[in-house]
Design a protein around this motif. Structure first.
Motif, PDB file in Angstrom:
ATOM      1  N   LEU A 110      -9.134   9.725   1.865  1.00  0.00           N
ATOM      2  CA  LEU A 110      -8.380   9.021   0.837  1.00  0.00           C
ATOM      3  C   LEU A 110      -8.333   9.870  -0.429  1.00  0.00           C
ATOM      4  O   LEU A 110      -9.329  10.490  -0.806  1.00  0.00           O
ATOM      5  CB  LEU A 110      -9.027   7.663   0.508  1.00  0.00           C
ATOM      6  N   GLU A 148      -6.518   8.274  -6.171  1.00  0.00           N
ATOM      7  CA  GLU A 148      -5.897   6.987  -6.484  1.00  0.00           C
ATOM      8  C   GLU A 148      -6.225   5.952  -5.421  1.00  0.00           C
ATOM      9  O   GLU A 148      -6.518   4.781  -5.733  1.00  0.00           O
ATOM     10  CB  GLU A 148      -4.386   7.164  -6.607  1.00  0.00           C
ATOM     11  N   GLN A 149      -6.208   6.355  -4.153  1.00  0.00           N
ATOM     12  CA  GLN A 149      -6.496   5.421  -3.073  1.00  0.00           C
ATOM     13  C   GLN A 149      -7.965   5.011  -3.063  1.00  0.00           C
ATOM     14  O   GLN A 149      -8.292   3.870  -2.723  1.00  0.00           O
ATOM     15  CB  GLN A 149      -6.103   6.059  -1.741  1.00  0.00           C
ATOM     16  N   ARG A 150      -8.850   5.922  -3.448  1.00  0.00           N
ATOM     17  CA  ARG A 150     -10.267   5.570  -3.530  1.00  0.00           C
ATOM     18  C   ARG A 150     -10.495   4.502  -4.600  1.00  0.00           C
ATOM     19  O   ARG A 150     -11.256   3.539  -4.386  1.00  0.00           O
ATOM     20  CB  ARG A 150     -11.106   6.807  -3.839  1.00  0.00           C
ATOM     21  N   ARG A 189      -5.824   4.220   5.725  1.00  0.00           N
ATOM     22  CA  ARG A 189      -5.305   3.096   4.940  1.00  0.00           C
ATOM     23  C   ARG A 189      -4.798   1.976   5.853  1.00  0.00           C
ATOM     24  O   ARG A 189      -5.015   0.789   5.578  1.00  0.00           O
ATOM     25  CB  ARG A 189      -4.201   3.576   4.003  1.00  0.00           C
ATOM     26  N   THR A 196     -13.883   6.116   2.556  1.00  0.00           N
ATOM     27  CA  THR A 196     -13.139   6.919   1.578  1.00  0.00           C
ATOM     28  C   THR A 196     -12.802   8.306   2.087  1.00  0.00           C
ATOM     29  O   THR A 196     -12.082   9.051   1.413  1.00  0.00           O
ATOM     30  CB  THR A 196     -13.924   7.051   0.252  1.00  0.00           C
ATOM     31  N   ASN A 209       0.811  -1.216   0.000  1.00  0.00           N
ATOM     32  CA  ASN A 209       0.000   0.000   0.000  1.00  0.00           C
ATOM     33  C   ASN A 209       0.852   1.278   0.000  1.00  0.00           C
ATOM     34  O   ASN A 209       0.361   2.343   0.380  1.00  0.00           O
ATOM     35  CB  ASN A 209      -0.922  -0.007   1.225  1.00  0.00           C
ATOM     36  N   GLU A 241      -3.176   8.245   5.709  1.00  0.00           N
ATOM     37  CA  GLU A 241      -2.361   7.101   6.113  1.00  0.00           C
ATOM     38  C   GLU A 241      -3.042   6.307   7.218  1.00  0.00           C
ATOM     39  O   GLU A 241      -3.029   5.061   7.202  1.00  0.00           O
ATOM     40  CB  GLU A 241      -0.996   7.603   6.585  1.00  0.00           C
TER      41      GLU A 241
END
Length: 538
Positions: A174, A177-179, A151, A171, A130, A148
């Motif tokens: 986030l 990209e992380q979503r 995540r 979400t 991650n 962070e």
């Protein structure tokens, strides 16, 4: 296709500490389908999630669990001394594993480890996968950013052996990209899933949508688009049924009135005819008694008919959701302000990645800028510099108009005071009644505006902060909004979009919600890239 049930709710009700009901008589079967849970702020979504997870008990009814449940709350707390391993929920397993390595034969330690003998390596692998390889299991969570921390918490959820995951606003914090990565990971999750969210893209991927409202729980098959369309059709049909029931009641009442008038005229004619024939008093008395009995039965019949009509109207009305519209007044702005309202000239940001440490930017009247980039790139720092909250070590920074800043942590709120108290201190021109009206239109009723902000839900706190920003006595001509769409319910989010479209000043906003940015008329993008900040038209 049948699905194994994980959790069953039977007649579940929950009361708040002051005795007021939050929801009542909820019945639900949660199975393997990936389910989204939506509803207005304060309706009880997080309470329902905690109840399903077993963190709290219902006031009445019962919750039956046939599967292990893992609940991830929307607000991640950082307890003193907490580490990454604690946040991921594996520290107790690691502790037991270490005791076994040191010679422990306690059954409790072996039970704690179970089959997870390689848990330390699993955590390190997940951190690396991650892009969090700079963290270790012993890293204090106080050093983590909001993204962070979320995540790491999500990693713990996926590493658990739960058969039902409950994720509350996963979400939030986030980046884009992380979503997308989370959506992909959830799409491959093979077990049961319940997601509380206002993220329309995430909700679109769900198999069904549950809505919690004053009417209870309603289930809709499909993702967000299907839910929105089906709900609109359902409410339209309910309103039509209510209108038809009211119309039928009016027609029937008119017929009952006409029949009553006819009965009165017949009785009057009968009495006159009997009197003119000089009938004996005893016969007249009996006739009058029969007439009164007949009239009484008729009145009872009328009353029963009216009550039946009213029952049908009430039943129809109970199916119409009474949603209070959310309205946000857009701050009025001066049309005589300078064309250039803010400049950053070779401004040296106090921290961040080196290519992004220097920024030159000119903001013009009416410009609408989206700050885009991954978490930690410095977007919030740029907003704080423009807000005058963070000094720059080099370069120039100038803002020439009244500015309002809404940070994602809502630091402006005093959690010990009510929103009404704080708003009265910011605006002495409006009366208490006027301020209460504006707060009510924002969705904060009499109970919420008098509570300490610490007792409000996440969405209610955000609305309180919005009120303090938008309804201050001196209207802002530059709005700086740091992820304002976090925590808002869907109705409130649409209201915020409408308000921002009415705002005629300058706007700088960070958000990872593409639909939200598309809806508010962004004109320019300021993008964090490997080569520095790039400014382009939207």
């Amino acid at each position: 296709m049948t699905h194994a049930t994980c959790v069953t709710l039977e007649g579940v009700s929950f009361q708040l500490p002051d005795g007021s009901p939050l929801f009542s008589d909820l019945n639900l079967h949660l199975d393997q389908r990936h389910t989204g849970l939506v509803g207005r702020n304060g309706v009880g979504k997080s309470v329902l999630a905690r109840l399903i997870a077993g963190d709290i008990a219902p006031t009445t009814g019962r919750c039956l669990r046939t599967a292990k449940v893992y609940y991830l709350a929307q607000h991640i707390t950082h307890a003193p001394g907490q580490t990454v391993a604690d946040l991921a929920g594996v520290q107790l397993i690691i502790n037991a594993l270490e005791r076994i390595e040191q010679g422990s034969t306690a059954p409790a330690d072996f039970d704690a480890v179970g089959e997870q003998w390689n848990i330390r390596q699993q955590l390190l692998d997940q951190l690396a996968r991650n892009n969090l390889g700079h963290l270790t299991p012993l890293t204090p969570t106080s050093q983590l950013s909001g993204g962070e921390a979320m995540r790491v918490a999500l990693m713990g959820a996926f590493m658990s052996d739960a058969e039902l995951l409950i994720l509350d606003e996963p979400t939030n914090h986030l980046d884009r990209e992380q979503r997308l990565a989370l959506q992909a990971q959830l799409s491959h999750w093979p077990k049961a899933l319940l997601v509380i969210s206002h993220d329309r893209e995430l909700l679109e991927t769900m198999t069904r949508i549950l809505e919690l409202s004053a009417l209870g729980l309603a289930s809709y098959g499909g993702g967000y688009s299907f839910y929105a369309q089906a709900k609109a059709q359902k409410q339209s049909a309910a309103k039509q049924q209510l209108a038809h029931a009211k119309l039928e009641r009016n027609r029937q009442e008119q017929r009952l009135r006409e029949q009553a008038e006819q009965l009165e005229r017949r009785q009057a004619r009968g009495s006159k005819s009997a009197s003119s024939r000089n009938q004996a008093k005893i016969l007249l008395g009996r006739q009058k008694e029969r007439s009164q009995n007949s009239s009484g039965k008729w009145q009872q019949h009328q009353q029963a008919a009216r009550e039946a009509l009213s029952v049908r109207v009430r039943q129809a009305a109970s199916q119409v959701e009474r949603q209070q519209a959310v309205f946000v007044y857009a701050p009025t702005t001066s049309q005589h302000s300078a064309a250039h309202i803010a400049e950053l000239v070779d401004a040296r940001l106090p921290y961040g990645f080196e290519p992004l440490r220097t920024l030159s930017l000119t903001l013009s009247r009416g410009q609408r800028v989206a700050l885009l980039g991954p978490n930690g790139c410095g977007k919030s720092t740029v907003l704080k510099v423009l807000a005058g909250q963070v000094p720059i070590p080099a370069g120039q920074a100038g803002v020439h108009v009244k500015t309002a800043y809404l940070d994602q942590h809502l630091a402006m709120l005093n959690l010990e005071c009510s929103v009404l108290e704080q708003l009265q201190a910011l605006n002495r021109q409006l009366t208490e009644s006027e301020l209460r009206t504006r707060l009510a239109q924002l969705g904060l009723g009499a109970e919420q505006v008098n509570r300490p902000c610490a007792q409000l839900s996440g969405g209610e706190r955000l609305k309180a902060a919005m009120a303090c920003v938008f309804y201050a006595e001196q209207p802002a001509q530059l709005l700086l909004l740091d992820e304002p769409d976090n925590h808002l319910d869907l109705v409130s989010l649409l209201a915020l979009e409408n308000m921002l479209n009415e705002f005629t000043g300058t706007l700088v906003v960070t958000s990872h919600d593409k639909r939200f940015l598309d809806a508010i008329g962004i004109t320019h993008k300021l993008i964090a890239s490997a080569n520095g900040w790039l400014s382009t038209a939207f």
